[in-house]
Design a protein around this motif. Structure first.
Motif, PDB file in Angstrom:
ATOM      1  N   TYR A  76      48.505  38.031  42.808  1.00 23.05           N
ATOM      2  CA  TYR A  76      48.459  39.467  43.069  1.00 23.05           C
ATOM      3  C   TYR A  76      47.232  39.826  43.902  1.00 23.05           C
ATOM      4  CZ  TYR A  76      51.726  39.423  39.152  1.00 23.05           C
ATOM      5  OH  TYR A  76      52.793  39.143  38.327  1.00 23.05           O
ATOM      6  N   ALA A  77      47.357  40.888  44.670  1.00 22.00           N
ATOM      7  CA  ALA A  77      46.227  41.432  45.428  1.00 22.00           C
ATOM      8  C   ALA A  77      45.677  42.636  44.682  1.00 22.00           C
ATOM      9  CB  ALA A  77      46.668  41.832  46.830  1.00 22.00           C
ATOM     10  N   PHE A  78      44.335  42.731  44.596  1.00 23.67           N
ATOM     11  CA  PHE A  78      43.693  43.813  43.867  1.00 23.67           C
ATOM     12  C   PHE A  78      42.610  44.461  44.715  1.00 23.67           C
ATOM     13  CE2 PHE A  78      45.171  41.040  40.389  1.00 23.67           C
ATOM     14  CZ  PHE A  78      45.841  41.968  39.603  1.00 23.67           C
ATOM     15  N   LEU A  79      42.407  45.742  44.456  1.00 20.80           N
ATOM     16  CA  LEU A  79      41.268  46.467  45.002  1.00 20.80           C
ATOM     17  C   LEU A  79      40.568  47.155  43.842  1.00 20.80           C
ATOM     18  CD1 LEU A  79      39.734  47.586  47.549  1.00 20.80           C
ATOM     19  CD2 LEU A  79      41.186  49.613  47.330  1.00 20.80           C
ATOM     20  N   LEU A  80      39.248  46.970  43.739  1.00 12.28           N
ATOM     21  CA  LEU A  80      38.450  47.664  42.734  1.00 12.28           C
ATOM     22  C   LEU A  80      37.751  48.833  43.414  1.00 12.28           C
ATOM     23  CD1 LEU A  80      36.773  44.750  40.707  1.00 12.28           C
ATOM     24  CD2 LEU A  80      38.802  46.079  40.132  1.00 12.28           C
TER      25      LEU A  80
END
Length: 700
Positions: A76-80
């Motif tokens: 999965y790709a995540f952005l915080l």
């Protein structure tokens, strides 16, 4: 549902009918829902990040869903980050642009600021025994993010964009962070090709033929996993009695539930349109009891999205993270929300009850300000919301209304909803007490489901009412003929129209439902008002607004109508009219007549029933007249009349039948029809159709 369960439902039918009708518990019936108009889609990131396109790749996730994704199979790709973060604001549009080029469907975005402003999980004290500040973030870092060959999180400059694979290992060592991008970006560097290349390098790590191979988690996958696992964990000792599975694979189709964060909820409450919102969490057994049916019934009714908000911001712990709790240091997130957005909230708990029946909080979280109290709802809490209705934005509630006795939230259990055995008899209960208690619980569950149907407008016939009032009619006068035309009302009240009542002055006539025009003849000189009323099986609409018309070009003088002896029109029996020619729509005809005062003004010829002027001529010295005319092609075939007016008063008429084919007919008195090409002569005698000013019938 089993055969026994269906039988039990049918046996309880009369009880539920009484409950829904408001019998023993005095329920207030909700209005049947009309087919819902599509509500605007929530796009939190486009709403809050300038320059970001609508429908970007970013999908906001709660703490609970973020942890669920980190614990799921797949990459999965995540952005915080979020709109309050300078790096997110500077880079979001560029990340979205590059992600599109790599075919990325979703970058799951978790904002460490749980309220979008100041409640930071990296420093927040949950209040759970034994947990220190930042315990929630520590749980993420130690349990997932730093299970990596080169741990990067927790040092103060954590990566903000990364690709994660919970199963990935390198040389037998966990290496879950596949690729990442960290540090901070200023607004000048983010819009450069160099920065976009940094973003591309993250997706290159999982790209095949230029397309990033990333997984996604649907809302169904999140909810079904969380709901089922928590239900099984709670009742693992006797799943046969309490139920093993709530969501099944069949529920994935037409899944409309969408988990939202606190900032998304605020954005939703401040957006245009009407939205359906469910307060509740997967941790709550009462929410789990009905969440599957909420989804089914919403989808069946055409609701596109039910937004689900969990009042526990981490989806699990109590105390501080549960904003609907006086003991929480962030209870103002609930109190301020209720005060500003839910002023007409209906709850079982009352403000002047015991302390547990309200939420006390410092407004805006200002601990120097005195605490105030907000109404405390219980979950599940389902409602429709329209922010434009500022005084009462909660437009519909799913709640039991007991009149003077107040309200009651529908907190039931999955085993009652699904007709399972449920709890065993307690040692201190008699068989009768156990059976009575079980019957009461089953009936309440049935009522909850029936009220869900009512909330979503399912299986409930709309209550018909009288029609809406038609708009003001159009009124025209030609001679002494007044035509009133109108449009059907905007609403038939839920029952087909059965007709109209049309009034001109003191004269009222009944008109069939499919007709929207009527001509009054023999109307007296003067000003007349007209109105229209619509009718259906229930009753009559309010009368339309009136419209007025003036009949006749001059006003009568003293004595006889018409104003004296000079210039009198022919007496009855003195005028006649004949029609010959091609009597069909578009046909050429000749209209001839006699008995007209040579001193009269122009002779006007019209085709009725809807007045259509065929032309005008003048009378010869011997009182005869003639006119060649064309019947408009738009005139329908069938029975009509050719009418002669002198000085605005009808002096003669003859009936004609327009043929749709080559056959054309003229008509005179009833029973006399002569084929086209043959003259039809009508001598208008004393009892005939001549209308003079002296003898005009009135309709004032």
């Amino acid at each position: 549902m089993s055969t026994a369960a269906r039988g039990r439902r049918l046996a309880a039918g009369s009880v539920i009918a009484a409950l829904v009708a408001g019998g023993a518990v005095g329920l207030t019936a909700l209005p049947a829902a009309a087919a819902p108009a599509p509500a605007p889609t929530l796009d939190y990131f486009a709403d809050t990040i300038p320059g970001l396109r609508a429908g970007s790749v970013f999908e906001s996730v709660t703490f609970e869903r973020f942890e669920s994704l980190l614990n799921s199979d797949g990459t999965y790709a995540f952005l915080l980050g979020g709109p309050s973060d300078a790096t997110t604001l500077a880079t979001a549009a560029q990340i979205d642009q590059v992600a599109q080029q790599y075919g990325v469907d979703a970058i799951y975005t978790f904002d460490p600021l749980l309220d979008g402003e100041s409640v930071d999980i990296r420093t927040f004290v949950t209040g759970v025994a034994g947990e220190a500040a930042g315990a929630l973030y520590t749980r993420l870092v130690d349990g997932y993010l730093n299970k990596d060959a080169t741990p990067e999180f927790g040092a103060g400059t954590d990566p903000y964009l990364f690709v994660y694979d919970g199963d990935r290992q390198v040389a037998g060592v966990e290496d879950r962070i596949v690729a990442s991008l960290g540090g901070t970006e200023d607004t000048t560097s983010a819009a450069t090709d160099g920065y976009r290349q940094k973003v591309a390098s993250v997706f290159d790590a999982v790209a095949v033929n230029g397309q990033a191979k990333l997984d996604t988690q649907s809302q169904y996958e999140f909810f079904s996993t969380a709901v089922n696992s928590r239900h099984r964990a709670a009742y693992s000792t006797n799943l046969a009695a309490y139920g093993e599975t709530i969501f099944t694979d069949a529920d994935a189709e037409d899944f409309v539930l969408q988990s939202i964060t606190y900032p998304e909820l605020l954005d939703l409450l401040e957006s245009d349109g009407e939205h359906t919102i469910l307060f509740g969490g997967t941790w709550c057994h009462n929410t789990r009891a009905v969440i599957r049916d909420v989804n089914h019934k919403a989808a069946e009714s055409g609701v596109q999205t039910v937004y689900v908000f969990d009042l526990r911001l981490d989806g699990w712990s109590g105390a501080n993270a549960h904003i609907r709790d006086t003991n929480s240091s962030i209870a103002h997130l609930y109190g301020d929300l209720v005060q500003k957005h839910l002023p007409n909230l209906k709850t079982q708990y009352v403000l002047d009850g015991s302390a547990g029946q309200r939420v006390e909080y410092h407004p805006s979280g200002d601990t120097s300000a005195a605490k105030v109290a907000a109404r405390k709802l219980q979950v599940p809490y389902l409602f429709d919301y329209d922010g434009s209705a500022t005084a009462a934005p909660v437009t519909k509630n799913w709640i039991q209304d007991n009149g003077q006795a107040g309200f009651r939230e529908y907190m039931t259990e999955w085993w009652w909803i699904s007709d399972l055995q449920g709890p065993a008899k307690r040692p201190n209960q008699t068989d009768e007490q156990y059976a009575a208690g079980r019957a009461t619980s089953l009936a309440f569950a049935d009522e909850a489901l029936a009220k869900l149907d009512e909330f979503f407008g399912l299986g409930v016939e709309p209550v018909a009412t009288a029609p809406a009032a038609p708009s003001a009619p159009t009124v025209t006068a030609v001679g002494d003929a007044v035509t009133v035309s109108w449009a059907a009302p905007a609403s038939d009240g839920g029952s087909p129209l059965t007709g109209y009542s049309v009034t001109l002055g003191s004269t009222t006539v009944a008109i069939a439902a499919g007709v929207t025009s009527h001509t009054f003849t023999g109307v007296a000189v003067g000003t007349h008002t007209a109105s229209v009323t619509a009718l259906n099986s229930v009753g009559s609409s309010p009368a339309s607004a009136t419209a007025s018309v003036v009949v006749g070009g001059d006003q009568p003088g003293e004595g006889e109508p018409g104003g004296g002896e000079e210039g009198e029109l022919p007496e009855a029996g003195e005028a006649s009219v004949t029609v010959t020619g091609d009597l069909r729509p578009g046909g050429e005809i000749r209209v001839e007549g006699e008995g007209i005062d040579p001193e009269s003004d122009a002779v006007r010829i019209e085709l009725h029933s809807v007045p259509t002027v065929l032309g005008s001529t003048t009378a010869a010295a011997d009182g005869t007249f003639a006119l060649n005319a064309t019947i408009p092609a738009s005139v329908p075939a069938g029975g009509h009349a050719v009418v002669v007016f002198v000085d605005g008063v009808e002096v003669a008429r003859t009936s004609v039948t327009l043929a749709a084919s080559g056959l054309a007919n003229t008509g005179v008195d009833p029973g006399l029809l002569i084929a086209g090409g043959v003259t039809a002569l009508v001598l208008l005698g004393a009892g005939g159709l001549l209308m003079s000013r002296r003898r005009a019938a009135s309709a004032s």
